[in-house]
Scaffold this motif. Structure first.
Motif, PDB file in Angstrom:
ATOM      1  N   ILE A   1       0.734  -1.146  -0.021  1.00  0.00           N
ATOM      2  CA  ILE A   1       0.069  -0.020   0.031  1.00  0.00           C
ATOM      3  C   ILE A   1       0.897   1.144  -0.039  1.00  0.00           C
ATOM      4  O   ILE A   1       2.041   1.295   0.726  1.00  0.00           O
ATOM      5  CB  ILE A   1      -0.921  -0.189   1.336  1.00  0.00           C
ATOM      6  CG1 ILE A   1      -1.598  -1.160   1.242  1.00  0.00           C
ATOM      7  CG2 ILE A   1      -1.657   1.288   1.093  1.00  0.00           C
ATOM      8  CD1 ILE A   1      -2.631  -1.516   2.514  1.00  0.00           C
TER       9      ILE A   1
ATOM     10  N   GLY B   1      -1.990   5.583   1.036  1.00  0.00           N
ATOM     11  CA  GLY B   1      -3.160   4.909   1.281  1.00  0.00           C
ATOM     12  C   GLY B   1      -3.125   4.445   2.542  1.00  0.00           C
ATOM     13  O   GLY B   1      -4.333   4.176   3.258  1.00  0.00           O
ATOM     14  N   ARG B   2      -1.904   3.998   3.032  1.00  0.00           N
ATOM     15  CA  ARG B   2      -1.573   3.542   4.500  1.00  0.00           C
ATOM     16  C   ARG B   2      -1.945   4.603   5.502  1.00  0.00           C
ATOM     17  O   ARG B   2      -2.577   4.341   6.678  1.00  0.00           O
ATOM     18  CB  ARG B   2      -0.356   3.087   4.561  1.00  0.00           C
ATOM     19  CG  ARG B   2       0.014   2.401   6.029  1.00  0.00           C
ATOM     20  CD  ARG B   2       1.229   1.621   6.041  1.00  0.00           C
ATOM     21  NE  ARG B   2       2.280   2.377   5.686  1.00  0.00           N
ATOM     22  CZ  ARG B   2       3.127   2.454   4.594  1.00  0.00           C
ATOM     23  NH1 ARG B   2       2.797   1.394   3.633  1.00  0.00           N
ATOM     24  NH2 ARG B   2       3.966   3.088   4.289  1.00  0.00           N
TER      25      ARG B   2
ATOM     26  N   LEU C   1      -5.938   4.834   5.589  1.00  0.00           N
ATOM     27  CA  LEU C   1      -6.387   3.699   6.331  1.00  0.00           C
ATOM     28  C   LEU C   1      -6.407   3.943   8.002  1.00  0.00           C
ATOM     29  O   LEU C   1      -7.102   3.891   8.700  1.00  0.00           O
ATOM     30  CB  LEU C   1      -5.742   2.722   5.887  1.00  0.00           C
ATOM     31  CG  LEU C   1      -6.195   0.986   6.676  1.00  0.00           C
ATOM     32  CD1 LEU C   1      -7.846   0.919   6.515  1.00  0.00           C
ATOM     33  CD2 LEU C   1      -5.480   0.009   6.326  1.00  0.00           C
TER      34      LEU C   1
ATOM     35  N   THR D   1      -6.899  -3.757   4.374  1.00  0.00           N
ATOM     36  CA  THR D   1      -5.503  -3.815   3.976  1.00  0.00           C
ATOM     37  C   THR D   1      -5.464  -4.883   2.727  1.00  0.00           C
ATOM     38  O   THR D   1      -4.825  -4.731   1.738  1.00  0.00           O
ATOM     39  CB  THR D   1      -4.801  -4.305   5.190  1.00  0.00           C
ATOM     40  OG1 THR D   1      -4.617  -3.263   6.018  1.00  0.00           O
ATOM     41  CG2 THR D   1      -3.364  -4.513   4.581  1.00  0.00           C
TER      42      THR D   1
ATOM     43  N   ILE E   1      -6.976  -3.435  -0.528  1.00  0.00           N
ATOM     44  CA  ILE E   1      -6.207  -2.623  -1.120  1.00  0.00           C
ATOM     45  C   ILE E   1      -4.798  -3.432  -1.893  1.00  0.00           C
ATOM     46  O   ILE E   1      -4.479  -2.834  -2.822  1.00  0.00           O
ATOM     47  CB  ILE E   1      -5.567  -1.472  -0.274  1.00  0.00           C
ATOM     48  CG1 ILE E   1      -6.900  -0.502   0.454  1.00  0.00           C
ATOM     49  CG2 ILE E   1      -4.523  -0.325  -0.764  1.00  0.00           C
ATOM     50  CD1 ILE E   1      -6.437   0.437   1.423  1.00  0.00           C
TER      51      ILE E   1
ATOM     52  N   LEU F   1      -6.071  -4.666  -5.020  1.00  0.00           N
ATOM     53  CA  LEU F   1      -6.090  -3.671  -6.196  1.00  0.00           C
ATOM     54  C   LEU F   1      -4.689  -3.485  -6.624  1.00  0.00           C
ATOM     55  O   LEU F   1      -4.441  -3.196  -7.752  1.00  0.00           O
ATOM     56  CB  LEU F   1      -6.609  -2.347  -5.535  1.00  0.00           C
ATOM     57  CG  LEU F   1      -8.160  -2.388  -5.296  1.00  0.00           C
ATOM     58  CD1 LEU F   1      -8.578  -1.161  -4.741  1.00  0.00           C
ATOM     59  CD2 LEU F   1      -9.087  -2.722  -6.448  1.00  0.00           C
ATOM     60  N   THR F   2      -3.723  -3.289  -5.580  1.00  0.00           N
ATOM     61  CA  THR F   2      -2.236  -3.082  -5.911  1.00  0.00           C
ATOM     62  C   THR F   2      -1.901  -4.247  -7.059  1.00  0.00           C
ATOM     63  O   THR F   2      -1.033  -3.885  -8.160  1.00  0.00           O
ATOM     64  CB  THR F   2      -1.263  -3.192  -4.795  1.00  0.00           C
ATOM     65  OG1 THR F   2      -1.834  -2.286  -3.851  1.00  0.00           O
ATOM     66  CG2 THR F   2       0.086  -2.990  -5.256  1.00  0.00           C
TER      67      THR F   2
ATOM     68  N   GLN G   1      -1.509   1.653  -4.720  1.00  0.00           N
ATOM     69  CA  GLN G   1      -2.880   2.128  -4.654  1.00  0.00           C
ATOM     70  C   GLN G   1      -2.718   3.519  -3.575  1.00  0.00           C
ATOM     71  O   GLN G   1      -2.938   3.227  -2.448  1.00  0.00           O
ATOM     72  CB  GLN G   1      -3.874   1.159  -4.191  1.00  0.00           C
ATOM     73  CG  GLN G   1      -4.088   0.122  -5.132  1.00  0.00           C
ATOM     74  CD  GLN G   1      -4.376   0.591  -6.528  1.00  0.00           C
ATOM     75  OE1 GLN G   1      -5.816   1.071  -6.633  1.00  0.00           O
ATOM     76  NE2 GLN G   1      -3.712   0.783  -7.335  1.00  0.00           N
TER      77      GLN G   1
ATOM     78  N   LEU H   1      -7.388   5.068  -5.744  1.00  0.00           N
ATOM     79  CA  LEU H   1      -8.432   4.486  -5.018  1.00  0.00           C
ATOM     80  C   LEU H   1      -9.730   5.393  -5.089  1.00  0.00           C
ATOM     81  O   LEU H   1     -10.848   4.614  -5.290  1.00  0.00           O
ATOM     82  CB  LEU H   1      -8.167   4.624  -3.507  1.00  0.00           C
ATOM     83  CG  LEU H   1      -7.237   3.754  -2.659  1.00  0.00           C
ATOM     84  CD1 LEU H   1      -6.796   4.350  -1.200  1.00  0.00           C
ATOM     85  CD2 LEU H   1      -7.672   2.301  -2.925  1.00  0.00           C
TER      86      LEU H   1
ATOM     87  N   VAL I   1     -15.209  -2.496   3.670  1.00  0.00           N
ATOM     88  CA  VAL I   1     -14.523  -1.620   2.498  1.00  0.00           C
ATOM     89  C   VAL I   1     -15.474  -0.590   2.165  1.00  0.00           C
ATOM     90  O   VAL I   1     -15.281   0.662   2.087  1.00  0.00           O
ATOM     91  CB  VAL I   1     -14.407  -2.627   1.418  1.00  0.00           C
ATOM     92  CG1 VAL I   1     -14.311  -1.859   0.034  1.00  0.00           C
ATOM     93  CG2 VAL I   1     -13.092  -3.501   1.385  1.00  0.00           C
TER      94      VAL I   1
ATOM     95  N   TYR J   1     -14.591   3.489   2.416  1.00  0.00           N
ATOM     96  CA  TYR J   1     -14.836   4.526   1.265  1.00  0.00           C
ATOM     97  C   TYR J   1     -15.967   5.300   1.577  1.00  0.00           C
ATOM     98  O   TYR J   1     -15.950   6.352   1.061  1.00  0.00           O
ATOM     99  CB  TYR J   1     -15.486   3.354   0.039  1.00  0.00           C
ATOM    100  CG  TYR J   1     -14.093   2.888  -1.070  1.00  0.00           C
ATOM    101  CD1 TYR J   1     -13.982   3.952  -2.088  1.00  0.00           C
ATOM    102  CD2 TYR J   1     -13.285   2.063  -0.719  1.00  0.00           C
ATOM    103  CE1 TYR J   1     -12.807   3.781  -2.560  1.00  0.00           C
ATOM    104  CE2 TYR J   1     -12.428   1.674  -1.677  1.00  0.00           C
ATOM    105  CZ  TYR J   1     -11.969   2.787  -2.485  1.00  0.00           C
ATOM    106  OH  TYR J   1     -10.911   2.663  -3.500  1.00  0.00           O
TER     107      TYR J   1
END
Length: 308
Positions: free
Chosen positions: A5, A9-10, A13, A39, A42, A45-46, A53, A58, A90, A94
């Motif tokens: 991540i 992004g981290r 989160l 986690t 994401i 998605l990576t 991401q 995102l 999730v 979001y």
């Protein structure tokens, strides 16, 4: 997976988790589960996009991404209940991220989770619940330990407490009065009535216990005077269950289920039972209506104007 991540992004989160913990009052276990689920999402998605991401990727998430993630979970044979839990985490993340960053999270929020049959509570019959309390008390080798275990199980059944709530009581909570203030999941407080049978059970335990509890220490103590481990109570219930020939569903938590179901059978209303159990949502309490559907139909027939 946190290494996959991006720092942004981290950080996002972590900020969300801190908010959920402090402002929403979520329990530590819930926060840990949210962290793991988001986690993992994401990280997927990576790999799916072959790039870290950060916030911009995102925010660009689309329906195809969500479908790919759901297909990934199905390929791993993740149980439907677990998929629903991950999707819920999730979506919560979001909602917060979209409000903070100013983008539209429709692709995430409109994703539907798999359907699954929720497990219904498995309460004990009234006579079995009483027999369980007696069985737990009399199967212990030491009288005071039997009295201790019986007091804990009586609080589960008589007050509808969770095991963690009963074991979280301190010396400051005794002697028990007519009611007890309980701090449950997410720091939510509620007041529950204390039946005379529960009060007597705790009094008997205190009279026999060789270690007078400190005001700021745990009420229920182990054989050496330390905090009582819930596994010992579960073991005592299991032994009593086997002696009584009760099914494997006769667990300590089943005593709490029995509390709710027996109240409903006696004519208690769902809102009151919701408050007594400390459920945040009425929908959680409504599962007991399936357990006692016959009783509800009787109430309907007696009360509805068109049924008379």
């Amino acid at each position: 997976m946190t290494l996959e991540i991006s720092p942004a992004g981290r950080d996002a989160l972590q900020a969300w988790l801190e908010r959920a913990s402090s402002l929403d009052g979520l329990a530590d276990a819930t926060v840990s589960a949210y962290r793991a689920d988001v986690t993992e999402f994401i990280a997927f998605l990576t790999g799916h996009h072959a790039e870290p991401q950060g916030l911009a990727p995102l925010a660009r998430i689309g329906v195809a991404d969500m479908r790919a993630w759901m297909a990934h979970l199905r390929a791993r044979e993740v149980a439907a209940r677990s998929v629903a839990r991950k999707l819920s985490a999730v979506k919560a993340f979001y909602r917060w991220l979209a409000a903070r960053e100013g983008f539209e999270p429709t692709a995430v929020l409109q994703t539907r989770g798999p359907r699954f049959q929720g497990k219904l509570p498995r309460p004990l019959a009234e006579d079995a619940a009483r027999a369980m309390i007696d069985g737990v008390e009399h199967q212990a080798r030491d009288g005071w330990i039997g009295a201790r275990d019986a007091a804990v199980v009586t609080l589960l059944y008589g007050c509808g407490l969770r095991m963690s709530e009963a074991l979280g009581l301190t010396g400051a909570d005794v002697p028990l009065g007519d009611s007890l203030r309980i701090t449950g999941k997410g720091g939510k407080e509620r007041v529950v009535p204390v039946l005379p049978i529960a009060r007597r059970a705790v009094e008997t335990y205190l009279r026999l216990c060789p270690y007078p509890p400190d005001r700021d220490g745990p009420l229920f103590l182990g054989a050496r005077g330390g905090r009582l481990d819930g596994r010992l109570v579960r073991r005592a219930v299991e032994v009593a269950r086997l002696q009584l020939g009760l099914p494997a569903t006769a667990t300590p938590h089943a005593m709490r289920h029995s509390f709710a179901t027996h109240l409903l059978s006696a004519g208690g209303d769902l809102r009151s039972i919701q408050e007594l159990l400390g459920h945040a949502s009425l929908s959680t309490t409504q599962v007991y209506t399936s357990v006692d559907e016959a009783r509800l139909m009787e109430v309907y027939a007696a009360a509805h104007p068109k049924a008379r």
